[in-house]
Design a protein around this motif. Structure first.
Motif, short mmCIF file in Angstrom:
data_model
loop_
_atom_site.label_atom_id
_atom_site.label_comp_id
_atom_site.label_asym_id
_atom_site.label_seq_id
_atom_site.Cartn_x
_atom_site.Cartn_y
_atom_site.Cartn_z
N LEU A 46 0.83 -1.20 0.00
CA LEU A 46 0.00 0.00 0.00
C LEU A 46 0.87 1.25 0.00
N PHE A 47 0.59 2.14 -0.93
CA PHE A 47 1.22 3.45 -0.97
C PHE A 47 0.23 4.44 -0.39
N LYS A 48 0.73 5.45 0.32
CA LYS A 48 -0.14 6.42 0.98
C LYS A 48 -0.35 7.67 0.13
N PRO A 49 -1.39 8.46 0.46
CA PRO A 49 -1.62 9.72 -0.27
C PRO A 49 -0.44 10.67 -0.09
N ARG A 50 -0.20 11.46 -1.11
CA ARG A 50 0.87 12.44 -1.02
C ARG A 50 0.60 13.62 -1.94
N LEU A 51 0.82 14.82 -1.40
CA LEU A 51 0.72 16.04 -2.17
C LEU A 51 2.06 16.77 -2.12
N TYR A 52 2.27 17.68 -3.04
CA TYR A 52 3.56 18.33 -3.18
C TYR A 52 3.44 19.85 -3.22
N PRO A 53 3.31 20.49 -2.05
CA PRO A 53 3.33 21.96 -2.03
C PRO A 53 4.67 22.46 -2.59
N SER A 54 4.63 23.56 -3.30
CA SER A 54 5.84 24.12 -3.90
C SER A 54 6.62 24.96 -2.89
N LYS A 55 7.79 25.41 -3.29
CA LYS A 55 8.58 26.31 -2.44
C LYS A 55 7.82 27.60 -2.21
N HIS A 56 7.06 28.01 -3.21
CA HIS A 56 6.24 29.21 -3.06
C HIS A 56 5.16 29.01 -2.01
N ASP A 57 4.54 27.83 -2.00
CA ASP A 57 3.52 27.52 -1.00
C ASP A 57 4.12 27.56 0.41
N ASP A 58 5.30 26.97 0.56
CA ASP A 58 5.98 26.97 1.86
C ASP A 58 6.33 28.39 2.29
N ALA A 59 6.79 29.18 1.33
CA ALA A 59 7.18 30.56 1.66
C ALA A 59 5.97 31.38 2.09
N LYS A 60 4.82 31.13 1.45
CA LYS A 60 3.61 31.88 1.76
C LYS A 60 3.19 31.68 3.22
N VAL A 61 3.35 30.46 3.75
CA VAL A 61 2.87 30.18 5.10
C VAL A 61 3.97 30.22 6.16
N SER A 62 5.20 30.48 5.74
CA SER A 62 6.31 30.50 6.70
C SER A 62 6.11 31.56 7.78
N GLN A 63 5.40 32.64 7.44
CA GLN A 63 5.16 33.71 8.41
C GLN A 63 4.30 33.25 9.58
N ALA A 109 0.70 22.86 3.37
CA ALA A 109 2.04 23.22 3.84
C ALA A 109 2.00 23.73 5.28
N LEU A 110 0.93 24.43 5.64
CA LEU A 110 0.78 24.91 7.02
C LEU A 110 0.48 23.75 7.96
N MET A 111 -0.33 22.82 7.51
CA MET A 111 -0.68 21.65 8.33
C MET A 111 0.54 20.81 8.67
N ARG A 112 1.48 20.76 7.75
CA ARG A 112 2.64 19.87 7.89
C ARG A 112 3.38 20.07 9.21
N ASN A 113 3.49 21.29 9.69
CA ASN A 113 4.28 21.58 10.88
C ASN A 113 3.45 21.92 12.11
N ALA A 114 2.15 21.67 12.04
CA ALA A 114 1.27 21.97 13.17
C ALA A 114 1.45 20.94 14.29
N LYS A 115 1.22 21.37 15.51
CA LYS A 115 1.24 20.44 16.64
C LYS A 115 0.10 19.45 16.48
N MET A 116 -1.04 19.94 15.99
CA MET A 116 -2.18 19.08 15.70
C MET A 116 -3.08 19.80 14.70
N ASN A 117 -3.76 19.01 13.87
CA ASN A 117 -4.72 19.55 12.91
C ASN A 117 -6.09 18.95 13.22
N TYR A 118 -7.04 19.80 13.55
CA TYR A 118 -8.39 19.35 13.90
C TYR A 118 -9.32 19.52 12.70
#
Length: 332
Positions: free
Chosen positions: A149-166, A242-251
């Protein structure tokens, strides 16, 4: 397999749960040209995907069947070696059957599956040992891949990461209170009670579409949680991921944001009201929590999908969930 088409023109969550097929087929046929067909509105999920050649979009908003016919012409001209249809609806069944592909595979419930090369059962039940949707989808290609079984995967771009880094300068959680269906949505007052009890120093980012903006404003106001920010309608799907990736938890509810978290292998706490995880659409992250009522209700589940209102008028499947269950996910 030199040219492959994957079809999933249903909801955002369904598209995300079909992405393991991209991963798996690329793994077994790394030189194959893989295309993916979605409906308009879902294409942003797969934008810049490293394993996709073409992203085909079926515009269902206007001239739906004229646009489907144009897609069919394109598909026939491509002469695919393989077409994988993950849907059970007639429109995509016709497209698959008439695709001219060397090999077509899909689910038996599709009205046109009789004309597919291979068709398999799509079994959904409330049995806790039932398969997940990603298992059902990957059964479609098992004869020429394997049973892993392979799991779901999405690929946010560097631009997406930069947008939410703040937003990542301090510890935070995300909360996505919306749903297309009333009986899939944890009640507003319950979300409010939960947010009210959260540590005041913990940042809460609210995610959703423009439609959820008003309800989120009410939750923030009535909870009195000062460190809350309404990002509804301000982020794209991949920026939200991209924001969810580093959250302590996502509800989340049993809805698309839950699958976004799974695709990023981000920690997720998913609230199930009228539906049940046994249907095969639960979270897949390594750190995941399923939150549901402890009360045994004869009316639950009341259907595979959500409803516009509670058929029994009491909505106990949601109202009887103790918000302490949500809070406990932050302690693990």
């Amino acid at each position: 397999m030199k040219k492959i088409l994957i079809i999933q023109t249903a909801s955002l969550g369904d598209v995300i749960l079909a992405t393991p097929l991209i991963e798996k087929l690329h793994h077994f046929f790394p030189k194959a040209k893989i295309d993916f067909l979605v409906k308009n509105g879902s294409e942003t999920l797969l934008r810049n995907h490293p394993y996709l050649r073409h992203l085909l979009v079926w515009d269902k908003s206007e001239k739906k069947y004229k646009n489907l016919l144009e897609l069919l012409r394109f598909v026939r001209e491509e002469k695919y070696d393989l077409v994988v249809n993950t849907q059970r609806f007639a429109s995509t069944g016709i497209l698959t059957a008439l695709s001219g592909a060397s090999y077509t595979t899909g689910f038996r419930k599709n009205p046109f599956s009789l004309f597919f090369t291979r068709r398999i059962e799509h079994k959904i039940s409330a049995d806790e040992n039932g398969p997940h949707e990603i298992e059902r989808n990957q059964k479609l290609v098992e004869p020429f891949t394997d049973s892993r079984l392979f799991k779901p995967r999405l690929y946010p771009s560097k631009h997406d990461d930069a947008k939410v880094s703040q937003y990542k300068t301090r510890q935070y959680i995300t909360l996505s209170p919306g749903s297309l269906w009333f009986t899939k949505a944890f009640p507003e007052e319950k979300w409010t009670d939960f947010v009210r009890r959260i540590d005041s120093d913990l940042m809460v980012y609210f995610l959703g579409s423009e439609k959820e903006k008003t309800i989120i404003e009410r939750i923030i106001k009535n909870s009195g949680h000062a460190n809350s920010l309404n990002l509804a309608g301000k982020l794209t799907l991949l920026e939200s991921a991209a924001l969810m990736r580093n959250a302590k938890m996502n509800y989340t509810n049993d809805s698309a944001p839950m699958h976004l978290a799974s695709a990023m292998n981000a920690p997720v706490a998913a609230v199930f009201c009228s539906t049940v995880p046994a249907f095969g659409f639960g979270p897949l992250s390594d750190i995941s929590f399923i939150i549901e009522t402890d009360e045994v209700l004869k009316c639950r589940p009341c259907g595979l999908h959500g409803k516009k209102s509670c058929p029994e008028k009491h909505f106990r499947c949601a109202n009887r969930i103790d918000v302490k269950k949500l809070l406990s996910c932050l302690k693990n």
